[in-house]
Design a protein around this motif. Structure first.
Motif, mmCIF file in Angstrom:
data_model
loop_
_atom_site.group_PDB
_atom_site.id
_atom_site.type_symbol
_atom_site.label_atom_id
_atom_site.label_comp_id
_atom_site.label_asym_id
_atom_site.label_seq_id
_atom_site.Cartn_x
_atom_site.Cartn_y
_atom_site.Cartn_z
ATOM 1 N N ALA A 1 0.840 -1.198 0.000
ATOM 2 C CA ALA A 1 0.000 0.000 0.000
ATOM 3 C C ALA A 1 0.882 1.257 0.000
ATOM 4 O O ALA A 1 0.647 2.205 -0.768
ATOM 5 N N GLY A 2 1.928 1.243 0.847
ATOM 6 C CA GLY A 2 2.844 2.393 0.900
ATOM 7 C C GLY A 2 3.517 2.620 -0.442
ATOM 8 O O GLY A 2 3.626 3.749 -0.923
ATOM 9 N N LEU A 3 3.920 1.511 -1.072
ATOM 10 C CA LEU A 3 4.603 1.599 -2.366
ATOM 11 C C LEU A 3 3.680 2.218 -3.425
ATOM 12 O O LEU A 3 4.082 3.098 -4.194
ATOM 13 N N LEU A 4 2.418 1.785 -3.434
ATOM 14 C CA LEU A 4 1.484 2.286 -4.451
ATOM 15 C C LEU A 4 1.235 3.782 -4.290
ATOM 16 O O LEU A 4 1.150 4.523 -5.271
ATOM 17 N N VAL A 5 1.126 4.207 -3.023
ATOM 18 C CA VAL A 5 0.924 5.646 -2.770
ATOM 19 C C VAL A 5 2.151 6.426 -3.269
ATOM 20 O O VAL A 5 2.027 7.431 -3.981
ATOM 21 N N LEU A 6 3.304 5.916 -2.922
ATOM 22 C CA LEU A 6 4.549 6.584 -3.322
ATOM 23 C C LEU A 6 4.665 6.661 -4.845
ATOM 24 O O LEU A 6 4.959 7.716 -5.413
ATOM 25 N N VAL A 7 4.401 5.526 -5.503
ATOM 26 C CA VAL A 7 4.533 5.475 -6.964
ATOM 27 C C VAL A 7 3.545 6.432 -7.615
ATOM 28 O O VAL A 7 3.880 7.149 -8.560
ATOM 29 N N LYS B 1 11.353 -4.381 -19.449
ATOM 30 C CA LYS B 1 11.332 -3.457 -20.581
ATOM 31 C C LYS B 1 10.017 -2.670 -20.598
ATOM 32 O O LYS B 1 10.003 -1.478 -20.864
ATOM 33 N N LEU B 2 8.935 -3.375 -20.293
ATOM 34 C CA LEU B 2 7.630 -2.699 -20.264
ATOM 35 C C LEU B 2 7.651 -1.551 -19.252
ATOM 36 O O LEU B 2 7.177 -0.438 -19.523
ATOM 37 N N MET B 3 8.233 -1.831 -18.084
ATOM 38 C CA MET B 3 8.251 -0.823 -17.028
ATOM 39 C C MET B 3 9.092 0.391 -17.439
ATOM 40 O O MET B 3 8.668 1.535 -17.298
ATOM 41 N N ILE B 4 10.270 0.124 -17.987
ATOM 42 C CA ILE B 4 11.156 1.225 -18.401
ATOM 43 C C ILE B 4 10.472 2.057 -19.495
ATOM 44 O O ILE B 4 10.433 3.292 -19.435
ATOM 45 N N ASP B 5 9.900 1.370 -20.490
ATOM 46 C CA ASP B 5 9.232 2.095 -21.590
ATOM 47 C C ASP B 5 8.085 2.944 -21.049
ATOM 48 O O ASP B 5 7.901 4.095 -21.467
ATOM 49 N N SER B 6 7.299 2.385 -20.123
ATOM 50 C CA SER B 6 6.146 3.141 -19.611
ATOM 51 C C SER B 6 6.586 4.343 -18.792
ATOM 52 O O SER B 6 5.938 5.385 -18.822
ATOM 53 N N VAL C 1 0.186 2.005 -16.740
ATOM 54 C CA VAL C 1 1.027 0.816 -16.934
ATOM 55 C C VAL C 1 2.154 0.784 -15.893
ATOM 56 O O VAL C 1 2.480 -0.274 -15.358
ATOM 57 N N VAL C 2 2.710 1.955 -15.574
ATOM 58 C CA VAL C 2 3.761 2.004 -14.541
ATOM 59 C C VAL C 2 3.193 1.468 -13.231
ATOM 60 O O VAL C 2 3.790 0.594 -12.582
ATOM 61 N N GLN C 3 2.020 1.976 -12.861
ATOM 62 C CA GLN C 3 1.433 1.566 -11.576
ATOM 63 C C GLN C 3 1.089 0.077 -11.564
ATOM 64 O O GLN C 3 1.379 -0.619 -10.586
ATOM 65 N N ALA C 4 0.498 -0.404 -12.664
ATOM 66 C CA ALA C 4 0.124 -1.829 -12.709
ATOM 67 C C ALA C 4 1.375 -2.711 -12.694
ATOM 68 O O ALA C 4 1.401 -3.744 -12.021
ATOM 69 N N SER C 5 2.418 -2.291 -13.419
ATOM 70 C CA SER C 5 3.663 -3.090 -13.457
ATOM 71 C C SER C 5 4.262 -3.176 -12.066
ATOM 72 O O SER C 5 4.682 -4.255 -11.621
ATOM 73 N N ILE C 6 4.301 -2.037 -11.387
ATOM 74 C CA ILE C 6 4.928 -2.025 -10.064
ATOM 75 C C ILE C 6 4.096 -2.841 -9.074
ATOM 76 O O ILE C 6 4.643 -3.583 -8.258
#
Lengths: 502, 305
Positions: free
Chosen positions: B17-23, B259-264, B272-277
């Motif tokens: 939860a903390g990570l998602l808020v931060l991201v 690669k998906l994460m870096i590209d997003s 996509v960044v949030q879903a990947s993380i």
């Protein structure tokens, strides 16, 4: 030991089963630099979408001849301007979409309206029709009328970007299953793996040699080049200079890109023309050519390449003359211009091969001429933020690395955006240039060309809004089994129907 | 054990939860996605229209509230670029990376245990010296350079292996070898160090005095006690690969999560960044729980605590 032997044998068999070369196959394998996000005809101005879709799956009414920049018929057979705001296009008869729908004026209207619908973020609308209101109407089964809210003498050239999709294409959302009238139809998209197109037997034109094409993608230029060399791919449309090492496979061609440093003329000391001229005299383009840049690049004199209408061939590149640069700076300083002010050079990482090295070299040249310059290379996001309006009020004097692509046939697609007082990326404002843009945009034929050339002359000699660099070249690696020569249009399309086998 | 796992899962949930808020807030700090998505020639009006349409004009707390409500309903949003649900894109990519990670880590772990144990058996011997030097080289090899060189040698020159791509068994050989190199080198060092310590323990001497066979001394008596640091490092390495074998995915064209994460991130495709993380974090937290369970299985003292 028996297990080990069996394992080795199995591995050897697996390796032997690889099918690298497809020498007998008539399917062309193209290795792109990235996977497309969507493959919608309305996004076909994006490089990796256009190379798959444009003129292969979905055709345009009119196309640009890459050899000379002239327009020629495709799905429209003729066109005429009926009044200042109206153009009429006669469409080709007997053409069918891949899904069986008829291509007629009603289908063209539906496709144009879909592309220009603001609920969708189609690049064609955003890039070319942001300032124009277009109203298409079918006035006959195969006669299309297009009205615009302002005079558009180059509407036919503009229609060369408008790929026509089937009337059955889903509205309001990008499609992953494009349907057009082209010589190839969409077969499959395996996400992360490949896109496959195959020959459309009901095509109205000449039957192409290739049975189809398979598009794959690899980010690394060295890998793309290696794939063609190892016969795993037939065409790598965009490889880096350092990977174009095989004269028998690699082709260089003017790719319609022009590189420059945009001078922020709104900020002192760059608002003084002597300083801007000194910047140009201080850069040794010949030293950059053949070292950091390819030997094939051409020193820039216009924002558009020679094949584009409006290019002024009489302009000469700025000569390298450090003494003159220093003299101009001294003269400006004597008149109270603060030439010692720090000037920021903002470059973009990976803008083109060796972009960082190019900026470092220019930084050294400008420093040697007496400029107080600081170099900062940034990621694309940060670069875009500072390249387009609104500009930060406290930005200070900036030289911003830029590269502009125009293979659309006319200078109108470049000059307004880069140099008009209200141009989205313009840090220049000159009434004469603005008047010239207005007049040239409304003119046709020779008059239009002459007016654009005068705008180019004024920019080059009287305004000096850029540190001029090069008209760039691109490199493509082509498999020996193909008879195919890349052209200026490779940045936005790659017509598989033009690929021949040796 | 149940109590322990429940507690561990609860801690993981809090971290997630903390990570998602931060991201969420960090991605918004990077700027307006429209500036990257829209063509450079798009008008100011078109940019404003895009921002409003995608809700980026709203105050950050409103955007966050909407994100939390959607997340609670299992909706991670749509990719602006691909115009598809972000979770679908991520779920296509994560199995590729997990397959790479599982195969590479299995090979690295088994190989390093064998080589490291043999090297520790006679410290200073020829095998130990060769193993130590090669593992040092392997642990510090720049995988980008090794990958490109391997392609030039094995694909272009010798034509033994395909340059890249994901498909038959042959396409696995180079990516897996490249992925194995670094963890293998690192783990050989750890196994060797840990085994040298354990092999000098009194209980090993007792086992030998009792006539226990040498291979049983090494691989049964000593290895079990030497495993704790090995599991720690292996878990860390596995989490690293699961987080995205970016170099391998980029060079060999494997459509994985790295690669998906870096590209997003580069394209500011926030959903996509949030879903990947989110998905990657779940995988990594799961690996950590597995490591903890393995500790407990290997060492009864941890279990009893």
């Amino acid at each position: 030991m028996r297990y080990l032997t069996a394992c080795l044998l199995g591995t050897a068999l697996a390796i032997t089963a690889i099918n690298p070369a497809s020498a007998a196959s008539k399917t062309v394998t193209i290795v792109l630099s990235e996977e497309p996000d969507v493959i919608d005809p309305c996004e076909s101005t994006r490089s990796n979408v256009g190379r798959i879709v444009k003129q292969n799956i979905a055709e345009t009414l009119i196309e640009i001849d890459p050899a000379n920049g002239n327009i020629r018929p495709r799905l429209a057979t003729s066109w005429k301007q009926t009044d200042k705001l109206t153009w009429q296009f006669e469409l080709r008869k007997g053409v069918k979409f891949h899904d069986g729908a008829d291509f007629d004026a009603a289908a063209a209207v539906k496709s144009i309206n879909r592309t220009l619908n603001p609920t969708q973020d189609c690049e064609i609308r955003l890039k070319f029709f942001g300032n124009i209101k277009v109203s298409p109407k079918a006035i006959g089964s195969h006669t299309l009328e297009v009205k615009t809210d302002t005079t558009q003498p180059i509407l036919p050239a503009l229609m060369s970007v408008m790929a026509i999709a089937s009337p059955n294409t889903q509205p309001l959302k990008g499609t992953r299953n494009p349907v057009g009238t082209g010589p190839y139809k969409f077969k499959s998209w395996n996400p992360g793996q490949d896109v496959v197109i195959e020959r459309f037997d009901g095509y109205w034109g000449e039957k192409p040699q290739a049975d189809g094409a398979r598009y794959i993608w690899r980010s690394e230029s060295a890998v793309r080049a290696a794939m063609v060399k190892a016969d795993e791919a037939d065409i790598a449309p965009n490889i880096a200079l350092q990977d174009a090492t095989d004269k028998t496979l690699d082709f260089s061609y003017f790719n319609s890109e022009t590189s420059r440093l945009r001078i922020d003329m709104e900020q002192a000391p760059l608002n003084d023309i002597r300083v801007r001229k000194a910047l140009n005299y201080a850069v040794d383009l010949e030293a950059l050519r053949g070292s950091i840049f390819s030997k094939g690049v051409m020193p820039m004199t216009n924002i558009v390449v020679p094949s584009i209408n409006g290019h002024n061939p009489s302009l000469k590149p700025w000569p390298y003359d450090v003494k003159k640069a220093k003299a101009l700076l001294a003269e400006a300083k004597a008149d109270g211009v603060k030439v010692d002010t720090e000037i920021l050079m903002r470059g973009r990482l990976g803008m083109y091969p060796n972009a960082t090295e190019a900026m470092e070299a220019i930084h050294a040249m400008l420093s040697e001429a007496g400029f107080n310059v600081k170099l900062k290379m940034v990621e694309v996001a940060s670069w875009v933020d500072s390249y387009t309006r609104p500009f930060a009020a406290d930005r200070g004097p900036v030289l911003q690395q830029g590269q502009h692509d125009n293979n659309s046939g006319d200078a109108v697609f470049s000059v307004f955006f880069k140099y008009a007082c209200k141009g989205p990326q313009s840090t220049t404002c000159d009434k004469q240039v603005d008047d010239g843009i207005t007049a040239a945009s409304a003119a046709t034929g020779d008059e239009r060309r002459n007016l654009w050339q005068e705008v180019m002359r004024r920019l080059h000699q009287d305004i000096v809004p850029d540190v001029q660099m090069f008209h760039m070249v691109g490199f493509s690696r082509i498999n020996k089994r193909l008879d195919f020569t890349p052209s200026i249009s490779m940045n936005s399309e790659m017509q598989i129907s033009q690929v021949k086998f040796k | 054990m149940h109590k322990y796992l429940t507690k561990r899962a609860f801690h993981s949930f809090i971290s997630l939860a903390g990570l998602l808020v931060l991201v969420f807030f960090l991605t918004r700090l990077t700027g307006d996605p429209g500036n990257l998505f829209l063509p450079i020639d798009a008008t100011l009006e078109a940019r404003q229209e895009f921002t409003v349409k995608h809700g980026f004009d709203q105050p950050i707390y409103v955007q966050f509230g909407r994100y939390v409500v959607d997340l609670a309903q299992g909706d991670l949003g749509d990719s602006i670029r691909k115009q598809r649900p972000a979770i679908d894109i991520v779920l296509e990519a994560i199995p590729v990376t997990l397959m790479l990670a599982a195969v590479a880590m299995s090979i690295a772990l088994v190989g390093s245990i064998v080589v490291g144990s043999m090297a520790a058996y006679r410290p200073g011997g020829i095998f130990d010296r060769v193993a130590s030097i090669s593992s040092l080289v392997s642990a510090s090899a720049p995988d980008f350079w090794v990958a490109i060189t391997a392609i030039l040698v094995f694909s272009v020159t010798l034509q033994w292996l395909p340059t890249s791509g994901m498909g038959g068994p042959a396409t696995w050989i180079m990516p897996i070898c490249i992925l194995v190199i670094r963890p293998f080198g690192l783990l050989v060092q750890v196994v060797r160090g840990s085994m040298i310590t354990v092999l000098s323990s009194a209980y090993i001497k007792t086992a030998r005095a009792k006539g226990v066979k040498e291979h049983a001394v090494i691989f049964v008596h000593a290895l079990r006690n030497a495993m704790l640091p090995i599991i720690t490092v292996a878990g860390d390495q596995a989490a690293g690969i699961a987080n995205g074998a970016v170099i391998v995915e980029t060079i060999f064209g494997w459509p994985g999560i790295g690669k998906l994460m870096i590209d997003s991130i580069i394209q500011r495709d926030f959903a996509v960044v949030q879903a990947s993380i989110l998905v990657t974090a779940i995988v990594i937290l799961s690996i950590n729980i597995v490591v903890d369970i393995t500790y407990a299985i290997l060492d009864p003292r941890i279990r009893h605590k």
